[in-house]
Design a protein around this motif. Sequence first.
Motif, mmCIF file in Angstrom:
data_model
loop_
_atom_site.group_PDB
_atom_site.id
_atom_site.type_symbol
_atom_site.label_atom_id
_atom_site.label_comp_id
_atom_site.label_asym_id
_atom_site.label_seq_id
_atom_site.Cartn_x
_atom_site.Cartn_y
_atom_site.Cartn_z
ATOM 1 N N LEU A 1 85.760 56.513 58.042
ATOM 2 C CA LEU A 1 85.077 55.176 58.591
ATOM 3 C C LEU A 1 84.051 54.713 57.182
ATOM 4 C CD1 LEU A 1 83.640 56.175 61.900
ATOM 5 C CD2 LEU A 1 85.577 54.697 61.523
ATOM 6 N N GLU A 2 84.515 53.317 56.911
ATOM 7 C CA GLU A 2 83.691 52.912 55.906
ATOM 8 C C GLU A 2 82.292 52.345 56.360
ATOM 9 O OE1 GLU A 2 86.231 50.026 53.722
ATOM 10 O OE2 GLU A 2 87.748 51.895 53.404
ATOM 11 N N PRO A 3 81.305 52.721 55.868
ATOM 12 C CA PRO A 3 80.009 52.097 56.481
ATOM 13 C C PRO A 3 79.825 50.768 55.934
ATOM 14 C CG PRO A 3 79.670 53.321 54.346
ATOM 15 C CD PRO A 3 81.110 53.450 54.666
ATOM 16 N N PRO A 4 79.006 49.913 56.826
ATOM 17 C CA PRO A 4 78.429 48.568 56.366
ATOM 18 C C PRO A 4 77.451 48.787 55.285
ATOM 19 C CG PRO A 4 77.550 49.177 58.638
ATOM 20 C CD PRO A 4 78.623 50.508 57.970
ATOM 21 N N SER A 5 76.986 47.694 54.736
ATOM 22 C CA SER A 5 75.981 47.814 53.533
ATOM 23 C C SER A 5 74.595 48.264 53.972
ATOM 24 C CB SER A 5 75.522 46.145 53.012
ATOM 25 O OG SER A 5 75.039 45.654 54.048
ATOM 26 N N ASP A 6 74.447 48.478 55.462
ATOM 27 C CA ASP A 6 73.253 49.193 55.732
ATOM 28 C C ASP A 6 73.364 50.735 55.961
ATOM 29 O OD1 ASP A 6 74.236 49.669 58.201
ATOM 30 O OD2 ASP A 6 73.050 48.505 59.405
ATOM 31 N N GLY A 7 74.630 51.265 55.781
ATOM 32 C CA GLY A 7 74.753 52.709 55.732
ATOM 33 C C GLY A 7 75.005 53.140 57.048
ATOM 34 N N ILE A 8 74.905 52.623 58.175
ATOM 35 C CA ILE A 8 74.906 53.374 59.552
ATOM 36 C C ILE A 8 76.229 53.404 60.089
ATOM 37 C CG2 ILE A 8 73.658 53.310 61.642
ATOM 38 C CD1 ILE A 8 71.522 53.018 59.566
ATOM 39 N N ILE A 9 76.427 54.730 60.591
ATOM 40 C CA ILE A 9 77.788 54.528 61.386
ATOM 41 C C ILE A 9 77.375 54.658 62.928
ATOM 42 C CG2 ILE A 9 79.599 56.141 61.977
ATOM 43 C CD1 ILE A 9 80.050 55.127 59.062
ATOM 44 N N THR A 10 78.061 53.455 63.459
ATOM 45 C CA THR A 10 77.591 53.298 65.006
ATOM 46 C C THR A 10 78.795 53.923 65.980
ATOM 47 O OG1 THR A 10 78.789 51.188 65.000
ATOM 48 C CG2 THR A 10 76.541 51.078 64.470
ATOM 49 N N ARG A 11 78.243 54.044 67.253
ATOM 50 C CA ARG A 11 78.916 54.523 68.107
ATOM 51 C C ARG A 11 80.353 53.698 68.256
ATOM 52 N NH1 ARG A 11 79.024 56.005 74.350
ATOM 53 N NH2 ARG A 11 80.747 54.908 74.999
ATOM 54 N N LYS A 12 80.081 52.186 68.108
ATOM 55 C CA LYS A 12 80.966 51.265 68.390
ATOM 56 C C LYS A 12 82.247 51.456 67.135
ATOM 57 C CE LYS A 12 81.420 46.435 69.330
ATOM 58 N NZ LYS A 12 81.412 45.353 68.624
ATOM 59 N N MET A 13 81.893 51.957 66.181
ATOM 60 C CA MET A 13 82.917 52.012 64.879
ATOM 61 C C MET A 13 83.500 53.320 65.218
ATOM 62 S SD MET A 13 80.162 51.470 61.510
ATOM 63 C CE MET A 13 81.492 52.136 60.492
ATOM 64 N N VAL A 14 82.960 54.203 65.595
ATOM 65 C CA VAL A 14 83.566 55.486 66.049
ATOM 66 C C VAL A 14 84.632 55.159 67.190
ATOM 67 C CG1 VAL A 14 83.461 57.746 66.745
ATOM 68 C CG2 VAL A 14 81.710 57.113 65.245
ATOM 69 N N GLU A 15 84.293 54.230 68.230
ATOM 70 C CA GLU A 15 85.171 54.263 69.513
ATOM 71 C C GLU A 15 86.315 53.399 68.998
ATOM 72 O OE1 GLU A 15 82.638 52.021 72.280
ATOM 73 O OE2 GLU A 15 83.849 52.587 73.887
ATOM 74 N N GLY A 16 86.029 52.539 67.926
ATOM 75 C CA GLY A 16 87.267 51.770 67.365
ATOM 76 C C GLY A 16 88.373 52.695 66.938
ATOM 77 N N ALA A 17 87.714 53.868 66.432
ATOM 78 C CA ALA A 17 88.744 54.693 65.824
ATOM 79 C C ALA A 17 89.342 55.954 66.364
ATOM 80 C CB ALA A 17 88.224 55.255 64.345
ATOM 81 N N MET A 18 88.794 56.001 67.795
ATOM 82 C CA MET A 18 89.168 56.995 68.782
ATOM 83 C C MET A 18 90.771 56.933 69.026
ATOM 84 S SD MET A 18 87.434 59.412 70.323
ATOM 85 C CE MET A 18 85.589 60.037 70.106
ATOM 86 N N ARG A 19 91.282 57.964 69.055
ATOM 87 C CA ARG A 19 92.873 58.047 69.511
ATOM 88 C C ARG A 19 92.877 59.067 70.486
ATOM 89 N NH1 ARG A 19 95.997 58.564 63.732
ATOM 90 N NH2 ARG A 19 96.360 60.630 64.921
ATOM 91 N N GLU A 20 94.018 59.082 71.128
ATOM 92 C CA GLU A 20 94.291 59.944 72.371
ATOM 93 C C GLU A 20 94.123 61.706 71.732
ATOM 94 O OE1 GLU A 20 96.025 60.318 75.843
ATOM 95 O OE2 GLU A 20 94.700 58.627 75.744
ATOM 96 N N ASP A 21 94.598 61.747 70.505
ATOM 97 C CA ASP A 21 94.725 63.058 69.857
ATOM 98 C C ASP A 21 93.658 63.505 69.053
ATOM 99 O OD1 ASP A 21 95.509 61.386 67.956
ATOM 100 O OD2 ASP A 21 96.927 62.574 67.132
#
Length: 412
Positions: A130-150
């Motif tokens: 995941l690429e952080p935004p300029s504030d550097g924070i990785i959010t739940r939403k960002m991870v949610e967008g990357a989640m896959r079945e596997d």
Amino acid sequence: MSIDRPIYMDNASTTRTDPRVVEAMLPYFTEIYGNSASRNHSFGWDAEEAVTIARGQAAALIGAGPKEIIWTSGATESNNLAIKGAARMHAKAPAGSTGRGHIITATHEHKAVLDPCKRLEREGFDVTYLEPPSDGIITRKMVEGAMREDTILVTVMWANNEIGTINEVPEIGALCHERGALMHTDATQWVGKMPTNVESDNIDLMSFSSHKLYGPNGVGALYVRRRRPRVRIEAMLDGGGHERGMRSGTLNVSGIVGFGKACELCSEEMAEDAERLFKLRTRMENELSAALDVVAVNGHPDRRLPHLTNISFGFVEGESLMMGIGNIACSSGSACTSASLEPSYVLKALGVGDELAHSSLRLSLGRWTTEEEVDTATRGIIKAVKHLRSMSPLYDLHNEGIDISTINWQSH
Ligand code: PMP
């Protein structure tokens, strides 16, 4: 008053061992020196008892059970064990083109996370960075967008070691539990400084390290959840089957005793330390930005560790700045690789340009940082930046109101 001796502002790199920790360790070199795995004499029993007490102290600091603590040599090993161990244990059969499983991490993680992920890619796992935004924070939403079945594993650090920003770790942990993935966090910069509860924070695997929390070097821990779910990882070291088979090798008893004592002291003192250091850091940042223009604090302004700041100074050259601040021991935005000075990949990931990344300082305060040291260091930095800018034609142009990014530097 000013201080002549070097001022230590590199506590994110390592901390001074607390003298109370050293005192607790000393008997374990010459008096209680048994192997904690020796079951048939009192030397072994005494060592084992000491390790058990330390396990309780480390567990209490993070809201875990003592049996959930696996001793390691430091956070590098803990990260490797957690990431490779979980991935390899939960690898899916390579059916069709789906690979062995999917892992999510971020580009501004520590190398001790990124490099194990790269190795797993070579073994056939898929990794999303995941690429952080300029504030550097990785959010739940960002991870949610990357989640896959596997998706097998998410590994997102709690607080970043260069900029101190705090990711949405409990929220990401909750998401992992909803989706049946494991949540690992590299909490090396977090544990011992900020309240942690692996239960309510939804963590399955967590790395932390003694030398970042006023304990000795060369000792670390990996928290491995035992219930709901029972997390299983593949060992990296095979041998005597120590640490429930997850990490073979004779335990470093004196080091573990010190780590345990350091954890106990953090449990008691971290709230007070954090409040005091937050005030000192705020004072430092305020003074610097009152005295100097073109300074920027990197990362989210509020959502970051209270004792750490990472500041870029425009119109100064990085190496000259480090030389100029002389007796202030801190880290720069340049990572020393073998032959060259690379700008920090963490700052680059946030979108900070190469020049500014080089002229950045990470100042990290600790248990023994005094107000006097902060004031002396602040004055030293202001003096160095002003001096360097007094010799900078670019800074003159900037003061004349010329936007130097618009200048065409080519000669005609
Ligand atoms: N992760 C982070 C975030 C760190 O800051 C560090 C130390 N620089 C490590 C891992 C490695 O820790 P250790 O020195 O205990 O191996």
